[in-house]
Design a protein around this motif. Structure first.
Motif, short mmCIF file in Angstrom:
data_model
loop_
_atom_site.label_atom_id
_atom_site.label_comp_id
_atom_site.label_asym_id
_atom_site.label_seq_id
_atom_site.Cartn_x
_atom_site.Cartn_y
_atom_site.Cartn_z
N LEU A 103 15.85 -5.01 7.41
CA LEU A 103 14.71 -4.52 6.63
C LEU A 103 15.04 -4.46 5.14
O LEU A 103 14.23 -4.90 4.30
N LYS A 104 16.20 -3.94 4.79
CA LYS A 104 16.57 -3.82 3.37
C LYS A 104 16.74 -5.20 2.74
O LYS A 104 16.41 -5.40 1.57
N SER A 105 17.26 -6.15 3.51
CA SER A 105 17.40 -7.51 3.00
C SER A 105 16.03 -8.13 2.77
O SER A 105 15.79 -8.80 1.75
N TRP A 106 15.11 -7.90 3.70
CA TRP A 106 13.75 -8.45 3.58
C TRP A 106 13.01 -7.82 2.39
O TRP A 106 12.27 -8.50 1.68
N VAL B 20 0.84 -1.20 0.00
CA VAL B 20 0.00 0.00 0.00
C VAL B 20 0.87 1.25 0.00
O VAL B 20 0.63 2.21 -0.75
N ILE B 21 1.91 1.24 0.83
CA ILE B 21 2.83 2.38 0.91
C ILE B 21 3.55 2.57 -0.41
O ILE B 21 3.67 3.68 -0.93
N LEU B 22 4.05 1.47 -0.99
CA LEU B 22 4.79 1.55 -2.24
C LEU B 22 3.90 2.05 -3.38
O LEU B 22 4.34 2.84 -4.22
N ASP B 23 2.66 1.58 -3.41
CA ASP B 23 1.72 2.02 -4.46
C ASP B 23 1.44 3.51 -4.35
O ASP B 23 1.38 4.22 -5.36
N GLU B 24 1.25 3.98 -3.12
CA GLU B 24 0.91 5.38 -2.91
C GLU B 24 2.12 6.29 -3.16
O GLU B 24 1.96 7.44 -3.56
N TYR B 25 3.32 5.75 -2.94
CA TYR B 25 4.54 6.54 -3.09
C TYR B 25 5.36 6.11 -4.31
O TYR B 25 6.57 6.29 -4.35
N GLN B 26 4.70 5.56 -5.31
CA GLN B 26 5.43 5.03 -6.47
C GLN B 26 6.17 6.10 -7.26
O GLN B 26 7.17 5.82 -7.93
N SER B 27 5.71 7.35 -7.18
CA SER B 27 6.37 8.42 -7.92
C SER B 27 7.51 9.07 -7.13
O SER B 27 8.18 9.96 -7.63
N PHE B 28 7.72 8.60 -5.90
CA PHE B 28 8.77 9.17 -5.04
C PHE B 28 10.05 8.35 -5.16
O PHE B 28 10.06 7.22 -5.66
N SER B 29 11.14 8.92 -4.66
CA SER B 29 12.42 8.22 -4.69
C SER B 29 12.39 7.01 -3.76
O SER B 29 11.56 6.93 -2.84
N LYS B 30 13.32 6.10 -3.98
CA LYS B 30 13.40 4.90 -3.15
C LYS B 30 13.69 5.26 -1.70
O LYS B 30 13.22 4.59 -0.77
N GLU B 31 14.47 6.30 -1.50
CA GLU B 31 14.81 6.73 -0.14
C GLU B 31 13.56 7.20 0.59
O GLU B 31 13.37 6.87 1.77
N LYS B 32 12.71 7.98 -0.08
CA LYS B 32 11.46 8.45 0.55
C LYS B 32 10.52 7.28 0.82
O LYS B 32 9.84 7.23 1.84
N GLN B 33 10.47 6.33 -0.10
CA GLN B 33 9.66 5.14 0.11
C GLN B 33 10.15 4.38 1.35
O GLN B 33 9.36 3.95 2.19
N TYR B 34 11.48 4.24 1.43
CA TYR B 34 12.06 3.50 2.55
C TYR B 34 11.78 4.19 3.89
O TYR B 34 11.44 3.51 4.87
N GLN B 35 11.89 5.51 3.93
CA GLN B 35 11.64 6.24 5.16
C GLN B 35 10.18 6.09 5.60
O GLN B 35 9.89 6.00 6.80
#
Length: 258
Positions: A252-255, A219-234
């Motif tokens: 977390l990054k490995s998962w 859900v978070i990734l879909d909503e933030y798909q236009s953002f950078s990977k760093e913003k998605q991760y935060q």
């Protein structure tokens, strides 16, 4: 005179229409629901993936019911029951926390790293000083926890400069796997030279249902798909910290396979 009067009436009417217009409703997507929240009009339960607009009439079945929601325009919020002091039930979410970098070198470092609720996604490998905490057959880390009123002691796998907490290893008793569950864990280090068991940390270990967690993260990734990977991760890290427990970046990054 008539022209001026007509102009005044038109401007007054336009101003009145704009001032009385209702503010535009904003939409949010539901990440996770704790407790039970119902849509008053339909009686349907709020669930992960739902989209709702501000102003939607909701029924919080219990006083501690809440939900994590997100908007690409506004960010993450917690949907909570309205109170006497607050008419809105959208509360800004807690931002992500920074993680300690570098190897753990003393007991205080362990206590700080594991304080509070600690999220474990399959396997955590925390860097530790091999000079301060050598690991071999005689020097090793171990944990204890309670299962069905019995104290379980588990020696942890020997790691090369790493403290390894593996869900499947921790929840193996007498050669038989048990269902992982959230529990208080006490961490120790066995020092062969002093023949002492040094207490290092006591924390609440969180082992989530990973199928549900993947749906929530999506859900978070879909909503933030236009953002950078760093913003998605935060956003992901902040959400996990608020609704599950403190994640360890490497774990977390490995998962996430990032």
């Amino acid at each position: 005179m008539k022209t001026k009067l007509f102009t005044f009436i038109v401007l007054f009417a336009v101003g009145f229409l704009f001032s009385s217009a209702k503010p535009a409703k904003e939409e949010f997507k539901v990440i996770k629901v704790i407790g039970e929240i119902l849509y008053q009009n339909s009686g349907k339960k709020m669930a992960t993936g739902d989209v709702f607009a501000t102003g939607t009439k909701l029924n919080f079945v219990t006083g501690n019911s809440r939900a994590a929601v997100i908007s690409s325009a506004k960010g993450r919020f917690v949907l909570a029951p309205p109170s006497k002091k607050k008419t809105t039930n959208l509360v800004p979410a807690v931002n992500s926390i920074s993680s300690r970098s570098g190897a753990i070198v003393n007991a205080l470092d362990f206590a700080k790293h594991f304080e509070g609720d600690y999220l474990i996604l399959n396997r955590v490998a925390v860097p530790v000083s091999p000079q301060k905490f050598p690991q071999n057959q005689d020097n090793f880390f171990f944990v204890s926890y309670t299962y069905e009123d019995e104290k379980i002691m588990k020696q942890l796998p020997v790691g090369d400069g790493k403290l390894i907490l593996h869900r499947d290893h921790i929840f193996m008793i007498d050669g038989q796997p048990i269902t992982p569950f959230n529990t208080k864990i006490n961490l120790y280090y066995r020092n062969a030279e002093t023949k002492e068991n040094q207490s290092l940390a006591s924390f609440y270990a969180v082992f989530p249902n990973q199928q549900l967690l993947k749906k929530e993260i999506q859900v978070i990734l879909d909503e933030y798909q236009s953002f950078s990977k760093e913003k998605q991760y935060q956003q992901i890290k902040g959400y996990l910290n608020e609704f599950y427990g403190k994640p360890f970046d490497a774990n977390l990054k490995s998962w996430l396979d990032w």
